[in-house]
Each structure stands twice: as C-alpha cells, then as structure tokens.
Design a protein around this motif. Structure first.
Motif, mmCIF file in Angstrom:
data_model
loop_
_atom_site.group_PDB
_atom_site.id
_atom_site.type_symbol
_atom_site.label_atom_id
_atom_site.label_comp_id
_atom_site.label_asym_id
_atom_site.label_seq_id
_atom_site.Cartn_x
_atom_site.Cartn_y
_atom_site.Cartn_z
ATOM 1 N N ALA A 189 24.411 40.142 36.521
ATOM 2 C CA ALA A 189 24.828 39.003 37.222
ATOM 3 C C ALA A 189 26.045 39.024 37.927
ATOM 4 O O ALA A 189 26.274 38.556 39.203
ATOM 5 C CB ALA A 189 24.598 37.891 36.249
ATOM 6 N N VAL A 190 27.116 39.418 37.233
ATOM 7 C CA VAL A 190 28.499 39.442 38.017
ATOM 8 C C VAL A 190 28.535 40.027 39.232
ATOM 9 O O VAL A 190 28.804 39.631 40.243
ATOM 10 C CB VAL A 190 29.634 39.904 36.973
ATOM 11 N N ALA A 191 27.885 41.397 39.134
ATOM 12 C CA ALA A 191 27.724 41.902 40.220
ATOM 13 C C ALA A 191 26.570 41.201 41.384
ATOM 14 O O ALA A 191 27.292 41.424 42.717
ATOM 15 C CB ALA A 191 27.429 43.463 40.005
ATOM 16 N N LEU A 209 25.954 38.230 41.702
ATOM 17 C CA LEU A 209 26.931 36.887 42.316
ATOM 18 C C LEU A 209 27.628 37.393 43.288
ATOM 19 O O LEU A 209 27.767 36.779 44.270
ATOM 20 C CB LEU A 209 27.431 36.138 41.076
ATOM 21 N N SER A 210 28.421 38.529 42.940
ATOM 22 C CA SER A 210 29.474 38.897 44.002
ATOM 23 C C SER A 210 28.761 39.264 45.339
ATOM 24 O O SER A 210 29.212 38.936 46.205
ATOM 25 C CB SER A 210 29.968 39.941 43.333
ATOM 26 N N ALA A 259 34.599 46.013 47.611
ATOM 27 C CA ALA A 259 33.237 45.844 46.964
ATOM 28 C C ALA A 259 32.636 44.807 47.915
ATOM 29 O O ALA A 259 31.308 45.088 48.228
ATOM 30 C CB ALA A 259 33.371 45.316 45.509
ATOM 31 N N ARG A 260 33.332 43.858 48.301
ATOM 32 C CA ARG A 260 32.534 42.717 49.039
ATOM 33 C C ARG A 260 32.023 43.387 50.554
ATOM 34 O O ARG A 260 31.130 42.990 51.173
ATOM 35 C CB ARG A 260 33.440 41.497 49.328
ATOM 36 N N LEU A 274 25.804 45.813 43.333
ATOM 37 C CA LEU A 274 26.185 45.247 44.505
ATOM 38 C C LEU A 274 25.392 45.581 45.777
ATOM 39 O O LEU A 274 25.907 45.068 46.626
ATOM 40 C CB LEU A 274 27.734 45.936 44.391
ATOM 41 N N ARG A 284 28.477 34.185 45.473
ATOM 42 C CA ARG A 284 28.238 32.949 44.758
ATOM 43 C C ARG A 284 29.122 33.099 43.721
ATOM 44 O O ARG A 284 29.097 32.303 42.569
ATOM 45 C CB ARG A 284 26.925 32.784 44.292
ATOM 46 N N SER A 285 30.037 34.154 43.462
ATOM 47 C CA SER A 285 30.956 34.057 42.323
ATOM 48 C C SER A 285 31.691 33.065 41.855
ATOM 49 O O SER A 285 31.995 32.716 40.613
ATOM 50 C CB SER A 285 31.810 35.406 42.442
ATOM 51 N N THR A 286 31.992 32.321 42.509
ATOM 52 C CA THR A 286 32.900 31.111 42.514
ATOM 53 C C THR A 286 32.467 29.622 42.433
ATOM 54 O O THR A 286 33.111 28.617 42.471
ATOM 55 C CB THR A 286 34.208 31.173 43.688
#
Lengths: 315, 261
Positions: free
Chosen positions: B101-103, B105-106, B77-78, B164, B110-112
């Motif tokens: 937002a989950v997607a 941020l990924s 995905a990344r 994404l 910035r997800s972590t």
C-alpha cells in the motif's frame, strides 16, 4: 475485547467522576488530560515516525505562555481562541525548529530537540520583562464556549465545566489522532520508522513527512500546554525544563507507545501514581526511576502492551 | 528515438577512489539489460547514480528525456523509476498489505493525505491485491513482513517496487540471498509481473550467469569502473576479453558455466 471493555469502563468513570463528590481526585485528573493531549502528538513522532524528542516540553510551555499572554495581557478570555492561537504559534515555531531537527535521527534528533527546549527555557527564565522570569506569567480564568462562569468559585469551575471541557478536548484530539494514524499519511510515517531508505525508494518524501509529524506533535503539545496551565493559573519556565520533557517520555513508555491509546493511559497512571507515591515518600523520584527501569526491562510495550498480551493469551 | 534511461560519461569518485570512470549506458523501451562485473567494478555505484541515490561527480543521467542526476530516489520513483536493493529491504513490522500500500499510495499521489481512511480506499486495495496475486503473496497479506520466509521477503521487496508501476525498474541482485531453487521462480515471476504491469524496461545487476544469460536482451560488462563491453549475450560470450576480465570462468560449448563471476 478486554482493552475495549476496560476503555469503556474507564471512559464512563471519567465522565461520572465530577458527580462523585471527590473534588481532589477530579482536579488531580486535569493535568492528566493536558498531558494526554500532548502525548498523543508526541507519540505520532515517536511511536509512528520513530523520532524521540527530549525537548517536547518546549511546545507545552509555548501553549502555556500563549494562554498567559492572551488572557493576562491582551484580554482574550475565550478558551477556544486561546487554543487556536496556541496551535498556530506552535506550528509557526515548530516549522523552523523541525526543519533543522528532522535532518537527523536517533540520538542526534533527541539531543537537538533537547537543545532547543533548553534554549527556550533560558529565554523564559532570562527575559524577565517579557516572560516574568522565574515567577512566570499569570493565566486568568478563561471563558468556556463564550460563557464567563464567574458565578462559580475556582473549585466548582475546575471540577465542573472546565473538567468536561478538557475531557472533550482530549476526546476530539484522540479522534483526530486516530484518523491521522489510520490515514495514508500515518502509513507513510510508519514506513519511514521501519526503513527510511526503502520508504524513499518508494516515493515517500521522508523529510517532509517527518517535518509534518513534528509540527502536528508541536500543535498537540501546545494545546495540552493550555489545558495544563488553566488549573494552576500560572505559566512558568519549568514547563520548558528538560525534566518536564523527560516526564513526557516516561509517560509514553509507561502507557506504551505502540498502541494508539497508550499515551492517554500513561498520562492518567503517571499523575495518579505520582500523587500516591509523593504522599508516601519524599523520595518519589527514586521510586519513579525504579518503575521506569522495570518497565523498560520487563514491559517494553508498556501497560497497554500488558493488556494486549492478556488479550492475545485469552483469544 | 529518446532513450528511456541514458547515462553519459558518468564519473563518480570517493576521495581518491574512482568508482565510475566515464560510464555511458542507454536503456530503451522493451529491453532487459543486465550489468555484470567482478566485485568492485562499480555496479552498485552505477545503480545508485542511475536511481538518484548518489549524485555523479560529473556526467549526465537522463530519464525519459529529463536530467535526473542526483534528484533523489523519492522524486525519481514518482517520475517512474523504481529500484530494489541488493540486500532484502523491507518494512519489518508492516504487513505485506501495508508494504504494498505504501507504494500504491505513492503512485496514486495519496501518501500524505492526513484524514483519508486508508482502510476504505478501494483503489489502493485493488492495487495491493493485484500485485500480491502476481507475486504469490495474496494469502499472506496480513502477515508482518519480518515473519515471512527469506524467499518471500525478497519477493515482497521486489513486489513493492513493482507496485509503483514504474516505466523502468532497476534491481540490484534480485536473486541474492535466496536458494538456487527459488531463483528461477523469482525471475519468472518478475518478468511476468513486468509484462502485466506495463514495465517498459528492466535493468538488473546480477552475479548468477545463468540468470544473466537466460533473461537478458543486452549485457553491460563493467570492469574497474569502465564499460568493457555492451552487447548481446551471444556477443558477450564470444568476447574473450570479457570472459577473461569479467566472467573469470571458462565457457564450454557456447554456454557459460553456472557460478559467480
């Protein structure tokens, strides 16, 4: 609104309590502060990430024994240094344990954490020369912000400076946790709790995030453990025993795990309730069992859920 | 020219069962490719292998020139490959905005971030608003995903994959579980979204032959874990073997009758 108003009233009451001249009640709340800090971390693991640990007392014990070793054996009397060391030790221990545990979910995760908790309990119990065995290790009174406070007797120390110190640590811990929960990392954890496969398909490193939550929970647990052993002056193996982990889960369910402040409320009510029920009957565990059953069946969102429901009904 | 996505002689077995038997497939930029086949042909296994969820027993999967066999969906995905699932796959308790937002941020890596305030991230907010508007979810941003109608849940599932901004998106039956009336709307929405968001290629597994023949540039027909045909819709219609083995239905006047293969 109701939750906020009650929170302000409770906060003001906690600040003013030492001035009310009720040292028994004041000292009674000290363990609640320690538990509240530990539960804030445990709830990041359970409420946010969906992983229920049955061995979290391991990290409380780790904090407690770190405090005992530093104050009693190495002459480190600064509580700030003790807290920092406990956090570091907890993080170092949590990484390898977490790497193993977060490979599993649900009951398997819970059982594995329970197993590590019991391993640590056995270690504390059997390695007498190192840990003092069943007698535990003494925790000497630490300095607060560099001040020895030796002119104060124990009650004055605990109900005065240490009370506010512990309350301050709890406030800082709550603010840090609030920030974590409202961050991108917090959202990633909630997405994992809701659907790990979906989160992974969106690029979230599921195991890495679970491990990070495990380590953060461990650090909060150890800090809470330090706050717990200072008032008693003792770190003993029962801190790591599985019933202690069970109490933590009880407090979490009592307060409510889907609200940020649920764990804090759970810790406060548990301690006050335990004191009340123990003074009435020696069958206090029986009464607590019944309370837990009622909560799980009728109020699965805990006391905070009840307050939230009232808010929803009022609005 | 390097293919965007390329599978070469991929085999996947589960014990004695051979789910994929030497499948080769190539997807280039600008293509809409449909994978069809009867139940048990290996379609979902192929998507799982292509998206890194399942490592192949042998063979090679390359994405943008890099070997990605078995690297796992998160890393893929990344790298720029997204997928949606056959069954509606959402975060039930999260709001529509948080799901997107989950997607976002990924994608933004910035997800972590542990101490950034999510509510003040203008980039994420803009990404969420853009995708929500494209998929008609902009007036439902604060609703919990579980409270959405089934069609909107499917849209949210697909929208989160689009958030994404992938190079390639693989969709496992994007219109399954939704009413016939909603199917065309969903397909038009996602083709439009793909154009707007710079998605370079779409791969879908689909049973609805109207959808397959209406939207595909190329169709890959699978049968018993093998590629039976890989051709344009017109060539597939004209291929008697495919019609008999995969479609299993009669064709009239050059148009495939609606229905499931």
């Amino acid at each position: 609104m109701i939750v906020r108003a009650l929170g302000l009233i409770a906060g003001a009451a906690l600040v003013l309590l030492p001035l009310a001249g009720v040292p028994y009640t004041t000292t009674l709340l000290l363990p609640a502060f320690g538990y509240a800090v530990a539960l804030l971390g445990l709830n990041l693991l359970f409420g946010s990430t969906g992983l229920l640990s049955f061995g979290h007392a391991l990290f409380i014990a780790l904090g407690g024994y770190t405090a005992a070793a530093l104050t009693g054996r190495f002459g480190v009397r600064s509580l700030e240094l003790v807290l920092l060391a406990a956090a570091l030790v907890a993080a170092l221990v949590a990484v390898p344990i977490g790497l193993l545990c977060v490979r599993y979910v649900k009951i398997y995760f819970g059982m594995l954490t329970l197993a590590f908790g019991m391993l640590f309990y056995s270690f504390l119990y059997k390695f007498y020369a190192l840990t003092g065995g069943d007698e535990g290790m003494r925790v000497l009174r630490p300095m607060l912000l560099g001040r020895p406070l030796e002119h104060l007797d124990t009650v004055a120390y605990l109900t005065g400076p240490f009370y506010y110190y512990a309350l301050g640590v709890l406030v800082v811990a709550a603010l840090v946790m609030r920030r974590l929960v409202g961050s991108p990392f917090g959202l990633s954890l909630r997405s994992i709790r809701e659907n790990a496969a979906k989160a992974e398909s969106l690029g979230i490193g599921v195991r890495r995030c679970r491990l990070a939550a495990f380590v953060v929970a461990a650090v909060f647990g150890a800090i809470g453990g330090v706050l717990l052993v200072v008032p008693t002056g003792l770190a003993d193996p029962l801190l790591a025993y599985w019933t202690h982990s069970g109490n933590l889960v009880f407090m979490l369910l009592l307060g409510g795990f889907d609200h940020f402040l649920g764990p804090v409320l759970g810790a406060l009510v548990f301690i006050l309730l335990q004191d009340s029920v123990m003074s009435l009957t020696s069958y206090w565990r029986f009464v607590f069992g019944a309370i837990l059953a009622v909560i799980v069946i009728f109020f699965p969102r805990g006391l905070m859920g009840l307050l939230d429901a009232r808010r929803a009904a009022a609005s | 020219m390097t293919a965007l996505l390329e599978a070469t002689d991929v085999r996947k077995s589960y014990g004695d069962t051979l789910a994929l038997d030497g499948v080769s497939l190539r997807v280039d930029a600008g293509e809409f490719v449909s994978i069809i086949g009867p139940n048990g042909a290996g379609k979902t296994t192929l998507v799982n292998v292509l998206t890194g969820l399942t490592p192949p027993s042998s063979g090679r999967v390359r994405f943008k020139g890099t070997d990605v066999a078995g690297v796992g969906p998160a890393r893929l995905a990344r790298l720029g490959m997204a997928r949606s699932f056959q069954l509606v796959t959402i975060f039930p308790a999260l709001s529509v905005a948080d799901t997107l937002a989950v997607a976002a941020l990924s994608r933004l890596r910035r997800s972590t971030r542990p101490f950034a305030a999510l509510s003040r991230d203008a980039d994420v907010r803009a990404a969420v608003d853009e995708v929500a508007a494209l998929f008609g979810l902009h007036d439902k941003l604060e609703r919990a995903a579980r409270t959405l109608p089934q069609g909107d849940k499917k849209l949210l599932d697909v929208a989160s994959a689009f958030a994404l901004r992938p190079d390639v998106i693989l969709m496992d039956e994007p219109t399954s579980g939704v009413s016939t009336a909603d199917k065309t709307t969903i397909m038009q929405t996602l083709v439009h979204a793909a154009q707007r968001m710079g998605v370079r290629a779409i791969v879908q597994v689909e049973h609805d032959m109207d959808i397959v023949f209406g939207y595909s540039d190329r169709i890959v027909a699978l049968h018993q874990g093998r590629v039976l045909a890989d051709a344009t819709p017109d060539a597939i219609r004209a291929d008697a073997d495919v019609v008999r083995a995969v479609l299993g239905i009669a064709t009239t006047q050059g148009r495939t009758q609606p229905g499931r293969a």
